[in-house]
Motif scaffolding. Structure first.
Motif, PDB file in Angstrom:
ATOM      1  N   ARG A  36       0.834  -1.194   0.000  1.00 41.39           N
ATOM      2  CA  ARG A  36       0.000   0.000   0.000  1.00 41.39           C
ATOM      3  C   ARG A  36       0.871   1.247   0.000  1.00 41.39           C
ATOM      4  NH1 ARG A  36      -5.561  -0.598   3.052  1.00 41.39           N
ATOM      5  NH2 ARG A  36      -5.457   1.584   2.440  1.00 41.39           N
ATOM      6  N   ALA A  37       0.536   2.192  -0.847  1.00 45.30           N
ATOM      7  CA  ALA A  37       1.339   3.404  -0.956  1.00 45.30           C
ATOM      8  C   ALA A  37       1.038   4.404   0.149  1.00 45.30           C
ATOM      9  CB  ALA A  37       1.099   4.070  -2.322  1.00 45.30           C
ATOM     10  N   ASP A  38      -0.188   4.348   0.699  1.00 43.61           N
ATOM     11  CA  ASP A  38      -0.572   5.334   1.696  1.00 43.61           C
ATOM     12  C   ASP A  38       0.120   5.064   3.037  1.00 43.61           C
ATOM     13  OD1 ASP A  38      -2.297   2.991   1.585  1.00 43.61           O
ATOM     14  OD2 ASP A  38      -3.340   3.870   3.283  1.00 43.61           O
ATOM     15  N   GLY A  39       0.468   6.131   3.732  1.00 41.88           N
ATOM     16  CA  GLY A  39       1.077   6.011   5.054  1.00 41.88           C
ATOM     17  C   GLY A  39       2.582   6.109   5.055  1.00 41.88           C
ATOM     18  N   TRP A  40       3.238   5.719   3.979  1.00 38.84           N
ATOM     19  CA  TRP A  40       4.699   5.695   3.958  1.00 38.84           C
ATOM     20  C   TRP A  40       5.300   7.094   3.935  1.00 38.84           C
ATOM     21  CZ3 TRP A  40       7.228   1.609   5.391  1.00 38.84           C
ATOM     22  CH2 TRP A  40       6.633   0.351   5.242  1.00 38.84           C
ATOM     23  N   ALA A  41       4.684   8.008   3.193  1.00 39.51           N
ATOM     24  CA  ALA A  41       5.230   9.363   3.100  1.00 39.51           C
ATOM     25  C   ALA A  41       5.285  10.027   4.474  1.00 39.51           C
ATOM     26  CB  ALA A  41       4.398  10.199   2.131  1.00 39.51           C
ATOM     27  N   ALA A  42       4.231   9.851   5.258  1.00 41.45           N
ATOM     28  CA  ALA A  42       4.194  10.465   6.588  1.00 41.45           C
ATOM     29  C   ALA A  42       5.274   9.882   7.489  1.00 41.45           C
ATOM     30  CB  ALA A  42       2.817  10.263   7.216  1.00 41.45           C
ATOM     31  N   GLN A  43       5.500   8.570   7.415  1.00 41.19           N
ATOM     32  CA  GLN A  43       6.510   7.939   8.263  1.00 41.19           C
ATOM     33  C   GLN A  43       7.918   8.359   7.862  1.00 41.19           C
ATOM     34  OE1 GLN A  43       5.883   6.285  11.014  1.00 41.19           O
ATOM     35  NE2 GLN A  43       3.690   6.561  10.635  1.00 41.19           N
ATOM     36  N   VAL A  44       8.208   8.359   6.563  1.00 48.76           N
ATOM     37  CA  VAL A  44       9.540   8.748   6.097  1.00 48.76           C
ATOM     38  C   VAL A  44       9.812  10.216   6.416  1.00 48.76           C
ATOM     39  CG1 VAL A  44      10.995   9.071   4.053  1.00 48.76           C
ATOM     40  CG2 VAL A  44       9.650   6.978   4.303  1.00 48.76           C
ATOM     41  N   GLY A  45       8.789  11.046   6.312  1.00 54.63           N
ATOM     42  CA  GLY A  45       8.960  12.468   6.565  1.00 54.63           C
ATOM     43  C   GLY A  45       9.178  12.819   8.019  1.00 54.63           C
ATOM     44  N   ALA A  46       8.976  11.847   8.910  1.00 50.60           N
ATOM     45  CA  ALA A  46       9.085  12.138  10.345  1.00 50.60           C
ATOM     46  C   ALA A  46      10.362  11.596  10.977  1.00 50.60           C
ATOM     47  CB  ALA A  46       7.875  11.557  11.070  1.00 50.60           C
ATOM     48  N   VAL A  47      11.301  11.084  10.167  1.00 48.10           N
ATOM     49  CA  VAL A  47      12.494  10.452  10.739  1.00 48.10           C
ATOM     50  C   VAL A  47      13.779  11.027  10.152  1.00 48.10           C
ATOM     51  CG1 VAL A  47      11.291   8.286  11.236  1.00 48.10           C
ATOM     52  CG2 VAL A  47      12.440   8.587   9.022  1.00 48.10           C
ATOM     53  N   ASP A  48      14.893  10.670  10.794  1.00 48.95           N
ATOM     54  CA  ASP A  48      16.219  11.116  10.346  1.00 48.95           C
ATOM     55  C   ASP A  48      16.884  10.100   9.425  1.00 48.95           C
ATOM     56  OD1 ASP A  48      16.151  13.458  12.061  1.00 48.95           O
ATOM     57  OD2 ASP A  48      16.486  12.070  13.735  1.00 48.95           O
ATOM     58  N   ALA A  49      16.433   8.850   9.449  1.00 46.21           N
ATOM     59  CA  ALA A  49      17.027   7.805   8.610  1.00 46.21           C
ATOM     60  C   ALA A  49      16.049   6.640   8.500  1.00 46.21           C
ATOM     61  CB  ALA A  49      18.357   7.323   9.183  1.00 46.21           C
ATOM     62  N   VAL A  50      16.198   5.875   7.427  1.00 44.51           N
ATOM     63  CA  VAL A  50      15.338   4.709   7.192  1.00 44.51           C
ATOM     64  C   VAL A  50      16.196   3.470   6.971  1.00 44.51           C
ATOM     65  CG1 VAL A  50      13.674   3.638   5.609  1.00 44.51           C
ATOM     66  CG2 VAL A  50      13.440   6.061   6.203  1.00 44.51           C
ATOM     67  N   VAL A  51      15.813   2.375   7.621  1.00 39.57           N
ATOM     68  CA  VAL A  51      16.403   1.058   7.365  1.00 39.57           C
ATOM     69  C   VAL A  51      15.318   0.231   6.707  1.00 39.57           C
ATOM     70  CG1 VAL A  51      17.432  -1.015   8.347  1.00 39.57           C
ATOM     71  CG2 VAL A  51      17.915   1.221   9.379  1.00 39.57           C
TER      72      VAL A  51
END
Length: 326
Positions: free
Chosen positions: A58-73
């Motif tokens: 699902r594409a929804d929800g990911w933008a908000a999570q990525v936009g709220a962090v300093d790094a992604v694993v």
């Protein structure tokens, strides 16, 4: 770059993702983990990880999570040698591309967990370096999906670190050791090579350590990861057999013959949508008959990687767990 970071770990309800999320939280970071398993999500919460149920498809929800962090694993993937191509493409390629695009657009560092299975069809077997050309042929749909995911990630986020851990194992391993245990208990694992086969594996804590290093000192592009020492496959299988009280493989069947038969079974099963995984797959056979070691020069020099868990310690841990549950 580390020190009280906000970190998003995808696939935190999985094997590697779960260890990564818990260790980063224990190190004092604000960690959000995603996954689909609510039960494992509650366990993550108890370990200090903020759990958010998100589906890779699902594409929804990911933008908000990525936009709220300093790094992604990005550790989430359909990690199986047997799956429908549509599922592998959706969860390994398209999802990775989506996350890489989001991270690049927000200038968020990305550590993407890939796989050295991309090398399997190259013919290289010893000290395989990251710049080994691969494709267009791969030895499994899974390997192909991981290669395409790497291409997509690098296209959208050239600065991303792509870790290639070889053969993950350790407490909670859902793949390598359980498969061997099931085959031994069923008495259906013959000896496929008369001589020993040496390969490399990666303890899950070593892979998590590499993730931690990549967050601290990002390295652009692919980086091989393993325990750094070879493991004798058939001697290890005999140790596992003793730990669970099962007879070790004694009957010899040529591995090349089993691989050919397994290839036919693979093809037949793939012609029937929804068919279960064959008892033996060609990819699984190759893991037992083909040696492979990785060149860790880049990991050591650029990441500063030294495996905290040796193969001896890792295997002893696994054997102790098997004996306790035997």
């Amino acid at each position: 770059m580390l020190g009280g970071m906000r970190i998003l770990v995808t696939g935190a309800t999985g094997f590697l993702g779960g260890v990564v999320a818990r260790e980063l939280a224990a190190a004092g970071h604000d960690v959000t983990g995603t996954g689909r398993d609510a039960g494992r999500g509650r366990a993550l919460q108890e370990s200090g990880v903020n759990f958010v149920p998100l589906d890779l498809r699902r594409a929804d929800g990911w933008a908000a999570q990525v936009g709220a962090v300093d790094a992604v694993v990005h550790a989430a993937a359909r990690s199986t040698l047997w799956a429908r191509w549509a599922d592998l493409y959706a969860e390994n390629v398209e999802a990775s591309e989506r996350i890489a695009r989001l991270c690049a657009g927000r200038q968020v560092p990305l550590v993407h967990v890939s796989s050295p299975s991309v090398y399997n069809a190259t013919g290289r077997r010893e000290r395989v370096p990251e710049d080994t050309p691969f494709g267009p042929r791969f030895d499994s749909p899974y390997a192909r999906s991981k290669a395409l995911a790497e291409v997509a990630v690098q296209r959208h986020h050239p600065a991303a670190t792509l870790l290639r851990p070889r053969g993950l194992y350790g407490p909670g391993d859902p793949g390598i050791v359980p498969r061997v245990v099931r085959a031994l208990r069923a008495g259906r694992l013959p000896r496929l090579k008369r001589t020993e086969v040496h390969t490399e594996l990666t303890h899950v804590r070593n892979a998590a350590h590499a993730v931690h290093l990549a967050l601290r000192q990002p390295v652009a592009g692919p980086v091989n990861i393993s325990d750094g020492e070879t493991v004798p496959i058939w001697a290890t299988i005999e140790q596992i057999a003793r730990a669970i009280g099962a007879p070790p493989p004694r009957r010899f069947v040529p591995g090349a013959l089993v691989e050919r038969v397994a290839t036919v079974l693979d093809m037949a099963a793939r012609l029937r949508p929804g068919a279960p995984e064959p008892v033996v797959t060609a990819s699984a056979v190759r893991l037992l008959i083909r040696p492979m070691t990785l060149d860790l020069t880049r990991a050591r020099r650029e990441l500063g990687y030294t495996p905290p868990v040796s193969p001896q310690e890792g295997l002893a841990e696994v054997l102790a767990a098997l004996e306790a549950g035997a």
